[in-house]
Design a protein around this motif. Sequence first.
Motif, PDB file in Angstrom:
ATOM      1  N   GLY A 153       0.810  -1.204   0.000  1.00 31.12           N
ATOM      2  CA  GLY A 153       0.000   0.000   0.000  1.00 31.12           C
ATOM      3  C   GLY A 153       0.849   1.262   0.000  1.00 31.12           C
ATOM      4  O   GLY A 153       0.542   2.237  -0.695  1.00 31.12           O
ATOM      5  N   ASP A 154       1.934   1.253   0.769  1.00 30.37           N
ATOM      6  CA  ASP A 154       2.796   2.427   0.829  1.00 30.37           C
ATOM      7  C   ASP A 154       3.625   2.592  -0.442  1.00 30.37           C
ATOM      8  O   ASP A 154       4.010   3.720  -0.798  1.00 30.37           O
ATOM      9  CB  ASP A 154       3.699   2.363   2.056  1.00 30.37           C
ATOM     10  CG  ASP A 154       2.979   2.823   3.324  1.00 30.37           C
ATOM     11  OD1 ASP A 154       1.822   3.268   3.211  1.00 30.37           O
ATOM     12  OD2 ASP A 154       3.563   2.729   4.415  1.00 30.37           O
ATOM     13  N   LEU A 155       3.907   1.487  -1.140  1.00 32.01           N
ATOM     14  CA  LEU A 155       4.560   1.586  -2.442  1.00 32.01           C
ATOM     15  C   LEU A 155       3.684   2.374  -3.413  1.00 32.01           C
ATOM     16  O   LEU A 155       4.165   3.235  -4.169  1.00 32.01           O
ATOM     17  CB  LEU A 155       4.815   0.188  -3.004  1.00 32.01           C
ATOM     18  CG  LEU A 155       6.233  -0.363  -2.951  1.00 32.01           C
ATOM     19  CD1 LEU A 155       6.254  -1.797  -3.453  1.00 32.01           C
ATOM     20  CD2 LEU A 155       7.178   0.502  -3.785  1.00 32.01           C
ATOM     21  N   ALA A 156       2.373   2.065  -3.408  1.00 31.06           N
ATOM     22  CA  ALA A 156       1.450   2.785  -4.282  1.00 31.06           C
ATOM     23  C   ALA A 156       1.426   4.268  -3.929  1.00 31.06           C
ATOM     24  O   ALA A 156       1.443   5.137  -4.817  1.00 31.06           O
ATOM     25  CB  ALA A 156       0.050   2.184  -4.170  1.00 31.06           C
TER      26      ALA A 156
ATOM     27  N   GLY B 146      10.491  -2.301   5.945  1.00 30.14           N
ATOM     28  CA  GLY B 146       9.587  -2.147   4.815  1.00 30.14           C
ATOM     29  C   GLY B 146      10.191  -1.309   3.707  1.00 30.14           C
ATOM     30  O   GLY B 146       9.946  -1.545   2.511  1.00 30.14           O
ATOM     31  N   GLY B 147      10.987  -0.298   4.060  1.00 25.25           N
ATOM     32  CA  GLY B 147      11.674   0.507   3.047  1.00 25.25           C
ATOM     33  C   GLY B 147      12.671  -0.312   2.257  1.00 25.25           C
ATOM     34  O   GLY B 147      12.863  -0.082   1.044  1.00 25.25           O
ATOM     35  N   TYR B 148      13.317  -1.255   2.892  1.00 27.63           N
ATOM     36  CA  TYR B 148      14.218  -2.200   2.218  1.00 27.63           C
ATOM     37  C   TYR B 148      13.438  -3.011   1.195  1.00 27.63           C
ATOM     38  O   TYR B 148      13.863  -3.167   0.035  1.00 27.63           O
ATOM     39  CB  TYR B 148      14.875  -3.083   3.280  1.00 27.63           C
ATOM     40  CG  TYR B 148      15.632  -4.295   2.800  1.00 27.63           C
ATOM     41  CD1 TYR B 148      16.342  -4.307   1.609  1.00 27.63           C
ATOM     42  CD2 TYR B 148      15.664  -5.454   3.595  1.00 27.63           C
ATOM     43  CE1 TYR B 148      17.051  -5.433   1.199  1.00 27.63           C
ATOM     44  CE2 TYR B 148      16.371  -6.579   3.199  1.00 27.63           C
ATOM     45  CZ  TYR B 148      17.063  -6.568   1.995  1.00 27.63           C
ATOM     46  OH  TYR B 148      17.762  -7.686   1.599  1.00 27.63           O
ATOM     47  N   GLN B 149      12.283  -3.512   1.590  1.00 31.17           N
ATOM     48  CA  GLN B 149      11.455  -4.288   0.671  1.00 31.17           C
ATOM     49  C   GLN B 149      11.041  -3.461  -0.542  1.00 31.17           C
ATOM     50  O   GLN B 149      11.050  -3.944  -1.677  1.00 31.17           O
ATOM     51  CB  GLN B 149      10.223  -4.807   1.408  1.00 31.17           C
ATOM     52  CG  GLN B 149      10.541  -5.791   2.523  1.00 31.17           C
ATOM     53  CD  GLN B 149       9.311  -6.169   3.353  1.00 31.17           C
ATOM     54  OE1 GLN B 149       8.322  -5.445   3.370  1.00 31.17           O
ATOM     55  NE2 GLN B 149       9.387  -7.302   4.039  1.00 31.17           N
ATOM     56  N   MET B 150      10.688  -2.185  -0.334  1.00 27.01           N
ATOM     57  CA  MET B 150      10.259  -1.322  -1.431  1.00 27.01           C
ATOM     58  C   MET B 150      11.366  -1.076  -2.447  1.00 27.01           C
ATOM     59  O   MET B 150      11.096  -0.881  -3.642  1.00 27.01           O
ATOM     60  CB  MET B 150       9.787   0.026  -0.888  1.00 27.01           C
ATOM     61  CG  MET B 150       8.519  -0.032  -0.072  1.00 27.01           C
ATOM     62  SD  MET B 150       8.059   1.637   0.463  1.00 27.01           S
ATOM     63  CE  MET B 150       7.053   1.234   1.874  1.00 27.01           C
ATOM     64  N   LEU B 151      12.613  -1.064  -1.999  1.00 20.21           N
ATOM     65  CA  LEU B 151      13.732  -0.753  -2.890  1.00 20.21           C
ATOM     66  C   LEU B 151      14.025  -1.881  -3.873  1.00 20.21           C
ATOM     67  O   LEU B 151      14.768  -1.679  -4.848  1.00 20.21           O
ATOM     68  CB  LEU B 151      14.993  -0.461  -2.071  1.00 20.21           C
ATOM     69  CG  LEU B 151      15.037   0.897  -1.362  1.00 20.21           C
ATOM     70  CD1 LEU B 151      16.262   0.995  -0.473  1.00 20.21           C
ATOM     71  CD2 LEU B 151      15.022   2.041  -2.373  1.00 20.21           C
TER      72      LEU B 151
ATOM     73  N   GLY C 276       8.463  -3.199  -7.337  1.00 18.73           N
ATOM     74  CA  GLY C 276       9.226  -2.370  -6.415  1.00 18.73           C
ATOM     75  C   GLY C 276       9.852  -1.177  -7.110  1.00 18.73           C
ATOM     76  O   GLY C 276       9.638  -0.934  -8.311  1.00 18.73           O
ATOM     77  N   LEU C 277      10.641  -0.419  -6.376  1.00 14.44           N
ATOM     78  CA  LEU C 277      11.268   0.778  -6.906  1.00 14.44           C
ATOM     79  C   LEU C 277      12.494   0.467  -7.758  1.00 14.44           C
ATOM     80  O   LEU C 277      12.975   1.335  -8.496  1.00 14.44           O
ATOM     81  CB  LEU C 277      11.651   1.716  -5.753  1.00 14.44           C
ATOM     82  CG  LEU C 277      10.469   2.214  -4.913  1.00 14.44           C
ATOM     83  CD1 LEU C 277      10.964   2.978  -3.692  1.00 14.44           C
ATOM     84  CD2 LEU C 277       9.541   3.083  -5.741  1.00 14.44           C
TER      85      LEU C 277
ATOM     86  N   ASP D 280      18.597  -5.205  -6.536  1.00 10.34           N
ATOM     87  CA  ASP D 280      18.261  -6.433  -7.265  1.00 10.34           C
ATOM     88  C   ASP D 280      17.870  -7.521  -6.263  1.00 10.34           C
ATOM     89  O   ASP D 280      18.627  -8.451  -5.993  1.00 10.34           O
ATOM     90  CB  ASP D 280      19.454  -6.876  -8.116  1.00 10.34           C
ATOM     91  CG  ASP D 280      19.114  -8.068  -9.015  1.00 10.34           C
ATOM     92  OD1 ASP D 280      17.916  -8.443  -9.080  1.00 10.34           O
ATOM     93  OD2 ASP D 280      20.039  -8.612  -9.646  1.00 10.34           O
ATOM     94  N   VAL D 281      16.681  -7.358  -5.687  1.00 11.22           N
ATOM     95  CA  VAL D 281      16.143  -8.328  -4.729  1.00 11.22           C
ATOM     96  C   VAL D 281      14.632  -8.411  -4.933  1.00 11.22           C
ATOM     97  O   VAL D 281      14.013  -7.513  -5.503  1.00 11.22           O
ATOM     98  CB  VAL D 281      16.440  -7.934  -3.262  1.00 11.22           C
ATOM     99  CG1 VAL D 281      17.937  -7.914  -2.983  1.00 11.22           C
ATOM    100  CG2 VAL D 281      15.814  -6.592  -2.909  1.00 11.22           C
ATOM    101  N   GLU D 282      14.044  -9.481  -4.421  1.00  8.52           N
ATOM    102  CA  GLU D 282      12.595  -9.642  -4.410  1.00  8.52           C
ATOM    103  C   GLU D 282      12.165 -10.109  -3.033  1.00  8.52           C
ATOM    104  O   GLU D 282      12.898 -10.844  -2.354  1.00  8.52           O
ATOM    105  CB  GLU D 282      12.137 -10.659  -5.461  1.00  8.52           C
ATOM    106  CG  GLU D 282      12.379 -10.211  -6.884  1.00  8.52           C
ATOM    107  CD  GLU D 282      11.734 -11.140  -7.900  1.00  8.52           C
ATOM    108  OE1 GLU D 282      11.019 -12.089  -7.478  1.00  8.52           O
ATOM    109  OE2 GLU D 282      11.929 -10.933  -9.119  1.00  8.52           O
TER     110      GLU D 282
END
Length: 504
Positions: free
Chosen positions: A310-313, A339-344, A363-364, A368-370
């Motif tokens: 949701g915050d990515l959107a 969560g910011g790590y996940q978004m990157l 993601g942003l 290079d991670v998922e």
Amino acid sequence: MAHAIMLQGTGSDVGKTVLVAGLCRAARKRGLKVRPFKPQNMSNNAAVAAIPGEAGEGEIGRAQWLQALACGVEPTVHMNPVLLKPQSDIGSQIVVQGKVAGAAAARDYQALKGRLMDAVMDSWARVGEGADLVIVEGAGSPAEINLRARDIANMGFATRADVPVVLVGDIDRGGVIAALAGTHLILSEEDRRMVAGYIINKFRGDVSLFDDGIAAIGRFTGWRSFGTVPWLSEAARLPSEDSVVLERLAGGTARPLKVAVPMLPRIANFDDLDPLRAEPLVEVVFVPPGSRLPADAGLVVIPGSKSTIGDLAAFRQNGWDSDLIAHRRRGGRIVGLCGGYQMLGRRVGDPHGLEGGAATAEGLGHLDVETVMEPEKSVRNVHARSIHHDVPLTGYEIHLGRTEGADCLRPVVEIDGRADGATSPDGKVFGTYLHGLFGSDPFRARFLEEFGIVGGGADYRAGVEAALDAIADHLETHLDCDALFAAARSAGLDSPAASNIWQY
């Protein structure tokens, strides 16, 4: 059971958390064994605390962690038995005695309160064991009489546990006489009898100018005043509990390094930035929705989130994705926490609908991670080591999800012997699940040197301790603490250890 007193507010953000922390430290300085307690808290700023009698650890509100620090004791989940972590506009994750118990919309949660009161009272019995005094913090306001029938946070708890109440009014926002008189007017007679008196908080200027106000409140309510507390500047040095304070952090004094922090709708554990805010050569700016990331920022930190997808959107809706690309092209640095790590990363998947519905989001793309969200939640205090700087770290993990990818071959930290995090090939971007990274003074000093700032890394924890001491001394000066602590005797509770401590 220990003696007890409860601070409730005429509204939210009146300063209850800081007053409870200060009173806890003041009581400790008097030689009392004191503990904090908050029946129900709503915050995405969480801390990790022990679960007595169990090997694992659980979550509590950050405020109760701070208050435990003020008491000089280790925090436990019983200090905050019910924690609500908002993950949408209408619903929250429910944490009971440290463990996730599910999620519920606000309307459905009201129906659950009767069962949650049992957990509250169980924790209440446990938290006072071996203590002389327990200082309780309410939530919101007892004036919310539409919620009184199932209340577990304010008068519902106070009457059930027979704990006298001190009301806190915030004079800085105006209308404090009406707030106290109005609360007196609408409380039931049963609830009104629980009130031992009140405190006026956040006064600016000559306190004697409010003497007529104190007299007026007395005429309207019959309640006694325990004192008027001038504005506590030291409170700015304490970890923040609630995202409501972020509006006051949207600007700052220009300094050599500007750190931009996007104000995510479900921002979590943003107190990770407090140690950077305490650095004299660092300006931390929380960027509100509708504003762009400042072009002169040397570092962008994407903080934790209770709703990563949701915050990515929301990140994209604000145009921050484009700002981040421009920031990186200018040579700026980027750090993602939890969560910011996940978004990157390149992609975030939530196949089980743990954040409210099964979804996958792009993601942003700066790492290079998922990430795949998984049901088991990691909640633990940890000891770690910075791989790049080779300095020790302490912190905690509170997250859902497993993150993998090529950039994980360049981890950021080693947590209990396990590699964590990811770094871009050029070293300009990194992310980690470790909360408390910037709280390590040696790491912070080395990290700031990379921006040309020498002499950083002052003892942050010592600064928090000094602020608690200063606030306690301030309260002893401006409140009748003798009378306030003595009011706890009316709770009808007996503590052999406290039989003689109430005589000053």
